[in-house]
Design a protein around this motif. Sequence first.
Motif, PDB file in Angstrom:
ATOM      1  N   GLN A   9      40.923  41.949  -1.271  1.00  0.00           N
ATOM      2  CA  GLN A   9      39.791  42.412  -2.068  1.00  0.00           C
ATOM      3  C   GLN A   9      39.622  43.898  -1.831  1.00  0.00           C
ATOM      4  OE1 GLN A   9      35.744  41.048  -1.138  1.00  0.00           O
ATOM      5  NE2 GLN A   9      35.403  40.729  -3.330  1.00  0.00           N
ATOM      6  N   ALA A  10      39.496  44.637  -2.918  1.00  0.00           N
ATOM      7  CA  ALA A  10      39.418  46.095  -2.810  1.00  0.00           C
ATOM      8  C   ALA A  10      38.079  46.544  -2.231  1.00  0.00           C
ATOM      9  CB  ALA A  10      39.630  46.736  -4.182  1.00  0.00           C
ATOM     10  N   ILE A  11      38.125  47.637  -1.494  1.00  0.00           N
ATOM     11  CA  ILE A  11      36.948  48.335  -0.978  1.00  0.00           C
ATOM     12  C   ILE A  11      36.988  49.740  -1.576  1.00  0.00           C
ATOM     13  CG2 ILE A  11      35.831  49.267   1.089  1.00  0.00           C
ATOM     14  CD1 ILE A  11      37.116  46.900   2.631  1.00  0.00           C
ATOM     15  N   TYR A  12      35.900  50.141  -2.237  1.00  0.00           N
ATOM     16  CA  TYR A  12      35.876  51.391  -2.985  1.00  0.00           C
ATOM     17  C   TYR A  12      35.015  52.440  -2.293  1.00  0.00           C
ATOM     18  CZ  TYR A  12      37.568  48.348  -6.739  1.00  0.00           C
ATOM     19  OH  TYR A  12      38.285  47.447  -7.477  1.00  0.00           O
ATOM     20  N   ASP A  13      35.334  53.713  -2.569  1.00  0.00           N
ATOM     21  CA  ASP A  13      34.467  54.789  -2.114  1.00  0.00           C
ATOM     22  C   ASP A  13      33.450  55.106  -3.212  1.00  0.00           C
ATOM     23  OD1 ASP A  13      35.742  56.345  -4.053  1.00  0.00           O
ATOM     24  OD2 ASP A  13      36.978  57.443  -2.613  1.00  0.00           O
ATOM     25  N   ARG A  14      32.679  56.157  -3.033  1.00  0.00           N
ATOM     26  CA  ARG A  14      31.608  56.465  -3.976  1.00  0.00           C
ATOM     27  C   ARG A  14      32.127  56.892  -5.349  1.00  0.00           C
ATOM     28  NH1 ARG A  14      26.489  57.034  -1.902  1.00  0.00           N
ATOM     29  NH2 ARG A  14      25.915  58.536  -3.513  1.00  0.00           N
ATOM     30  N   SER A  15      33.388  57.300  -5.416  1.00  0.00           N
ATOM     31  CA  SER A  15      33.994  57.688  -6.690  1.00  0.00           C
ATOM     32  C   SER A  15      34.752  56.539  -7.336  1.00  0.00           C
ATOM     33  CB  SER A  15      34.944  58.873  -6.475  1.00  0.00           C
ATOM     34  OG  SER A  15      34.256  59.984  -5.943  1.00  0.00           O
ATOM     35  N   LEU A  16      34.609  55.330  -6.768  1.00  0.00           N
ATOM     36  CA  LEU A  16      35.307  54.135  -7.225  1.00  0.00           C
ATOM     37  C   LEU A  16      36.815  54.263  -7.090  1.00  0.00           C
ATOM     38  CD1 LEU A  16      33.229  52.897 -10.307  1.00  0.00           C
ATOM     39  CD2 LEU A  16      33.214  52.051  -7.961  1.00  0.00           C
ATOM     40  N   GLU A  17      37.255  55.073  -6.136  1.00  0.00           N
ATOM     41  CA  GLU A  17      38.656  55.086  -5.734  1.00  0.00           C
ATOM     42  C   GLU A  17      38.831  54.065  -4.618  1.00  0.00           C
ATOM     43  OE1 GLU A  17      41.084  56.846  -7.095  1.00  0.00           O
ATOM     44  OE2 GLU A  17      39.776  57.902  -8.506  1.00  0.00           O
ATOM     45  N   VAL A  18      40.001  53.435  -4.561  1.00  0.00           N
ATOM     46  CA  VAL A  18      40.244  52.431  -3.527  1.00  0.00           C
ATOM     47  C   VAL A  18      40.352  53.119  -2.166  1.00  0.00           C
ATOM     48  CG1 VAL A  18      41.834  50.692  -2.650  1.00  0.00           C
ATOM     49  CG2 VAL A  18      41.359  50.810  -5.082  1.00  0.00           C
ATOM     50  N   TYR A  19      39.485  52.709  -1.249  1.00  0.00           N
ATOM     51  CA  TYR A  19      39.535  53.192   0.132  1.00  0.00           C
ATOM     52  C   TYR A  19      40.438  52.296   0.975  1.00  0.00           C
ATOM     53  CZ  TYR A  19      37.970  54.109   4.928  1.00  0.00           C
ATOM     54  OH  TYR A  19      37.928  54.390   6.276  1.00  0.00           O
ATOM     55  N   ALA A  20      40.364  50.999   0.735  1.00  0.00           N
ATOM     56  CA  ALA A  20      41.125  50.035   1.527  1.00  0.00           C
ATOM     57  C   ALA A  20      41.098  48.695   0.815  1.00  0.00           C
ATOM     58  CB  ALA A  20      40.532  49.897   2.927  1.00  0.00           C
ATOM     59  N   TYR A  21      41.850  47.740   1.359  1.00  0.00           N
ATOM     60  CA  TYR A  21      41.772  46.353   0.931  1.00  0.00           C
ATOM     61  C   TYR A  21      41.461  45.490   2.150  1.00  0.00           C
ATOM     62  CZ  TYR A  21      44.119  47.553  -3.470  1.00  0.00           C
ATOM     63  OH  TYR A  21      44.436  48.084  -4.686  1.00  0.00           O
ATOM     64  N   GLU A  22      40.550  44.530   1.973  1.00  0.00           N
ATOM     65  CA  GLU A  22      40.379  43.523   3.010  1.00  0.00           C
ATOM     66  C   GLU A  22      41.385  42.421   2.751  1.00  0.00           C
ATOM     67  OE1 GLU A  22      37.134  40.542   5.140  1.00  0.00           O
ATOM     68  OE2 GLU A  22      36.473  41.925   3.566  1.00  0.00           O
ATOM     69  N   LEU A  23      42.159  42.071   3.764  1.00  0.00           N
ATOM     70  CA  LEU A  23      43.202  41.063   3.607  1.00  0.00           C
ATOM     71  C   LEU A  23      42.660  39.686   3.950  1.00  0.00           C
ATOM     72  CD1 LEU A  23      46.338  42.882   5.033  1.00  0.00           C
ATOM     73  CD2 LEU A  23      45.399  42.890   2.728  1.00  0.00           C
ATOM     74  N   LEU A  24      43.053  38.711   3.146  1.00  0.00           N
ATOM     75  CA  LEU A  24      42.602  37.338   3.309  1.00  0.00           C
ATOM     76  C   LEU A  24      43.826  36.448   3.437  1.00  0.00           C
ATOM     77  CD1 LEU A  24      40.066  37.499   0.356  1.00  0.00           C
ATOM     78  CD2 LEU A  24      39.535  37.816   2.779  1.00  0.00           C
ATOM     79  N   PHE A  25      44.084  35.962   4.633  1.00  0.00           N
ATOM     80  CA  PHE A  25      45.227  35.094   4.874  1.00  0.00           C
ATOM     81  C   PHE A  25      44.751  33.651   4.890  1.00  0.00           C
ATOM     82  CE2 PHE A  25      46.553  39.121   6.543  1.00  0.00           C
ATOM     83  CZ  PHE A  25      47.905  39.180   6.278  1.00  0.00           C
ATOM     84  N   ARG A  26      45.452  32.804   4.139  1.00  0.00           N
ATOM     85  CA  ARG A  26      45.123  31.386   4.134  1.00  0.00           C
ATOM     86  C   ARG A  26      46.413  30.588   4.212  1.00  0.00           C
ATOM     87  NH1 ARG A  26      41.246  33.780   0.765  1.00  0.00           N
ATOM     88  NH2 ARG A  26      39.123  33.167   1.250  1.00  0.00           N
ATOM     89  N   GLN A  27      46.365  29.513   4.962  1.00  0.00           N
ATOM     90  CA  GLN A  27      47.511  28.633   5.084  1.00  0.00           C
ATOM     91  C   GLN A  27      47.329  27.419   4.192  1.00  0.00           C
ATOM     92  OE1 GLN A  27      47.571  28.467   9.588  1.00  0.00           O
ATOM     93  NE2 GLN A  27      49.713  28.141   9.075  1.00  0.00           N
ATOM     94  N   GLY A  28      48.424  26.937   3.610  1.00  0.00           N
ATOM     95  CA  GLY A  28      48.397  25.685   2.884  1.00  0.00           C
ATOM     96  C   GLY A  28      48.637  24.533   3.839  1.00  0.00           C
ATOM     97  N   ASN A  29      48.455  23.314   3.325  1.00  0.00           N
ATOM     98  CA  ASN A  29      48.803  22.163   4.142  1.00  0.00           C
ATOM     99  C   ASN A  29      50.306  21.909   4.021  1.00  0.00           C
ATOM    100  OD1 ASN A  29      49.127  20.997   1.639  1.00  0.00           O
ATOM    101  ND2 ASN A  29      47.155  19.953   1.688  1.00  0.00           N
ATOM    102  N   GLN A  30      50.778  20.790   4.419  1.00  0.00           N
ATOM    103  CA  GLN A  30      52.214  20.580   4.490  1.00  0.00           C
ATOM    104  C   GLN A  30      52.892  20.661   3.128  1.00  0.00           C
ATOM    105  OE1 GLN A  30      52.796  16.946   6.633  1.00  0.00           O
ATOM    106  NE2 GLN A  30      52.542  17.922   8.615  1.00  0.00           N
ATOM    107  N   ASP A  31      52.196  20.249   2.073  1.00  0.00           N
ATOM    108  CA  ASP A  31      52.835  20.363   0.765  1.00  0.00           C
ATOM    109  C   ASP A  31      52.471  21.668   0.069  1.00  0.00           C
ATOM    110  OD1 ASP A  31      50.256  20.078  -0.142  1.00  0.00           O
ATOM    111  OD2 ASP A  31      50.560  18.158  -1.135  1.00  0.00           O
ATOM    112  N   GLY A  32      51.709  22.501   0.778  1.00  0.00           N
ATOM    113  CA  GLY A  32      51.408  23.831   0.262  1.00  0.00           C
ATOM    114  C   GLY A  32      50.363  23.867  -0.820  1.00  0.00           C
ATOM    115  N   SER A  33      49.658  22.770  -1.042  1.00  0.00           N
ATOM    116  CA  SER A  33      48.755  22.723  -2.192  1.00  0.00           C
ATOM    117  C   SER A  33      47.368  23.235  -1.885  1.00  0.00           C
ATOM    118  CB  SER A  33      48.659  21.277  -2.706  1.00  0.00           C
ATOM    119  OG  SER A  33      48.116  20.433  -1.712  1.00  0.00           O
TER     120      SER A  33
END
Length: 406
Positions: A9-33
Amino acid sequence: MKDIYVGRQAIYDRSLEVYAYELLFRQGNQDGSNVNQLTNGDFASSEVLLNCFVEIGLERIVGPHRAFINLTRNLLLDHPQLAFDKERVVMEILEDIPVDEPLVTRVRELAEQGYTIALDDYAFEEKWDPLLPHAHIIKVEIPALTPEQLQAGLPKLRQHKLLLLAEKIETEEEFQQCLELGFDLFQGYHFSRPKVVEDKRLEENQMVIMQLVSRLNDPQVEIRDLEHLIAQDASLSYKILRFINSAAVGMPRRVESIHQAVVFMGLTRIRAWASLLVLSRVANKPQDYFTTALVRAHMCQRLLSKSGSNCSAEMGFSVGLLSILDLLMERPLAEIIGELGLSDELNTALLDHAGPAGRALVCTLNYESGNIQPDDRFELDLGELTEIFLNASKTAFAEAQALGEA
């Protein structure tokens, strides 16, 4: 690639330029669903997160930007060495981690080593006070606080010369309020959802833009007419030629004319690129919108290439690129598409998600939102989809940078 989903998810500065991204890691179950299941908060899951992060590489996830990474208490206290780039990674301490002497000591050590520390979901509670001298960024959860609480609490934070990040911003009103309060950074669904207003009238520059995009995508237009249309717009011609000759495209020899650009890129691709460059003239839109459009375009294209479908991969590229129109124009996609006069194949793929290109768009959008289902995957496992997404992302960042320079 491990069976893991990577979101951001993007994080913006006051000029709406991308400052950073927050990373979201998620694991699937055994069948990956089940990719919506968050990784556990224990040390083992932290190792999975860390290993995947190291394997994937920053350039494929966040391009030239910084990355915010959520860290568990175990990873903070027990890991002997954090293999993170100090200049590019922000270590985010979650709100449910107990603040005690061992944690404060470790955070102080990391700050002294040059790591950037962020405190998540800050709500002006005294428990955070021991960490404030060592933190660099405070993430304030806007919906959880009243305007009065914000007014009363922010002066204390400013004493520490911290960057203030307003998170979970849902509305334009909240965004404007946070701008007035002096926040430095901003994050939330407000920046990634269409902001549709009934009976919203297009501004004059938007009308001109939509007319040009419509003419560029007219399925009846001849190649010679398309070349002439682009050549008439000096700025558009310059940007296309500069972009196609950039390192991001990697052409074997220099392209000197719009005719050559059409020959090398193909009619479908030149239409899509010209449309994106025209749409980039829309004022006050985050640059990340265009990066998102490019990620979608390349992922749809790659999915169709792998599927063996009769549908052109270039069609997938166009569908992904134009799928961002509702965000750019702040109007329903169906309304915009109705004014563009696109081909029937493009229309049905964008609006009804029909045909192979429509299926590729569904897969891409669902992966983007973290809601990928087995039926959406083109018979690919989650690891293969993640690899396609990461390669599309890496290409998109390079192209977005080239487009920004054009």
